[in-house]
Scaffold this active site. Structure first.
Site, mmCIF file in Angstrom:
data_model
loop_
_atom_site.group_PDB
_atom_site.id
_atom_site.type_symbol
_atom_site.label_atom_id
_atom_site.label_comp_id
_atom_site.label_asym_id
_atom_site.label_seq_id
_atom_site.Cartn_x
_atom_site.Cartn_y
_atom_site.Cartn_z
ATOM 1 N N SER A 55 0.731 -1.295 -0.097
ATOM 2 C CA SER A 55 0.056 0.054 -0.023
ATOM 3 C C SER A 55 0.916 1.215 -0.045
ATOM 4 O O SER A 55 2.028 1.045 0.235
ATOM 5 C CB SER A 55 -0.955 0.126 1.199
ATOM 6 O OG SER A 55 -0.240 0.172 2.459
ATOM 7 N N TYR A 200 6.748 9.861 16.470
ATOM 8 C CA TYR A 200 6.889 9.531 15.074
ATOM 9 C C TYR A 200 8.408 10.457 14.508
ATOM 10 O O TYR A 200 8.923 10.014 13.745
ATOM 11 C CB TYR A 200 5.628 10.176 14.199
ATOM 12 C CG TYR A 200 5.894 9.796 12.556
ATOM 13 C CD1 TYR A 200 6.044 8.620 12.046
ATOM 14 C CD2 TYR A 200 5.968 11.047 11.920
ATOM 15 C CE1 TYR A 200 5.899 8.599 10.580
ATOM 16 C CE2 TYR A 200 6.247 10.958 10.578
ATOM 17 C CZ TYR A 200 6.273 9.792 9.981
ATOM 18 O OH TYR A 200 6.478 9.622 8.410
#
Length: 330
Positions: A55, A200
């Site tokens: 993906s 992140y």
């Protein structure tokens, strides 16, 4: 007269560079390589191992490479999605690739004990791997001080430690061949801190530290290290993104009206960066690229601007909307 000429030259260079930074959807070096450098068709026949290939950016980078006849080892957790991507790669190759030229490898990258076995599958199948593209990873949306430590551990396991371990496995193969190319899909968040994504951002800064160190250690060897740094891109990343709570997904989605780069364009720019063996490449629609240049080369101006605009502005550049504070904390 001599110094006047130098001054004029510097001024003209600065103007041209600034204009290109504003008009291009990538950094100026990558833009020049796209226009004047090597074409991805030069990679035809090479073997690229891609993680997270089912993906998003990994999928569309595979498509871009397949169009130029690049052989692919596609790794991800979902076998059916990998087969879908494989079929599309074969279609896009227009006869350049046969079924045997695209290998699917169902693989959970967080299972580091399986890395050697899965990488060896590609080596045994193709006889070699020329490029490792570490793409698998997840994003995050959460308040910095409301993030559970378990989230930090889990995100680093995926975004950092799995990448580092697989690369060390690949390095054994590259060292034996006497050459190789390691690439990692990082993020512009690995260059400039992104609000409401502390873990992140930290993971991507760690990636830059690890792989810049790897590059320097091998500066006299035939090993190339490329850091690919996309900005906001149309993928399903928000659905799978971490929050501040362990086991929770953001379950959000992008809006077609958002200001983002398409995954197709990002995948093609990745292919351009790989064939030209760039060290670090940025991708993003205006004003992401000039904003990044200012952050790196004019930090005082950047910080003053953030004082005035606030962190919400930076978040809006990234997600095309203001942060929903409650959704990041719960």
């Amino acid at each position: 007269m001599f110094f006047t000429a130098i001054g004029i030259g510097v001024f003209v260079y600065g103007v041209v560079f600034s204009v290109l930074a504003c008009l291009a959807d990538c950094d100026v070096e990558l833009w020049l390589y796209e226009k004047l450098g090597k074409s991805p068709r030069r990679l035809k026949g090479k073997v690229v191992f891609i993680t997270g290939a089912s993906s998003g950016i990994g999928e569309h980078t595979a498509y871009s490479l397949a169009k130029f006849g690049v052989k692919l080892a596609l790794a991800a957790r979902r076998p059916h999605e990998l087969q879908r991507v494989k079929n599309k790669c074969l279609e896009l190759s227009k006869g350049q690739l046969e079924d045997k030229d695209v290998l699917t490898i169902p693989m959970d990258v967080t299972d580091c004990s399986s890395h050697k076995r899965h990488f060896s599958m590609a080596v045994n199948h193709f006889g070699k791997v020329d490029i490792l593209l570490n793409n698998a990873g997840r994003s995050q949306r959460a308040e910095w001080d409301a993030t559970e430590l378990a989230v930090d551990h889990q995100l680093f396991e995926l975004n950092v430690f799995a990448v580092v371990n697989l690369t060390r496995v690949a390095m054994e193969h590259f060292n034996a061949m006497g050459q190789g190319h390691v690439a990692v899909v990082s993020s512009l968040a690995g260059i400039i801190g992104a609000p409401h994504s502390g873990t992140y951002t930290g993971s991507k800064h760690a990636i830059h530290g690890y792989f810049n160190s790897l590059r320097i250690e091998n500066i006299r060897k035939k090993l190339n290290v490329t850091l690919l740094c996309p900005g906001p891109t149309f993928t399903n990343f928000l659905g799978e993104a971490f929050t501040g709570k362990i086991g929770q997904k953001l379950n959000s989605s992008t809006d077609p009206k958002d200001k983002r780069m398409t995954a197709e364009r990002c995948g093609y720019l990745n292919a351009v960066a790989l064939v030209n063996k760039t060290r670090e490449s940025w991708m993003g629609v205006f004003p992401i690229i000039p904003f990044t240049y200012i952050g790196i080369y004019f930090p005082i101006i950047f910080n003053c601007a953030l004082q005035i605009l606030g962190p919400e502005y930076l978040f809006k550049l990234r997600d095309s909307k203001k942060p929903d504070q409650n959704s990041h904390k719960d």
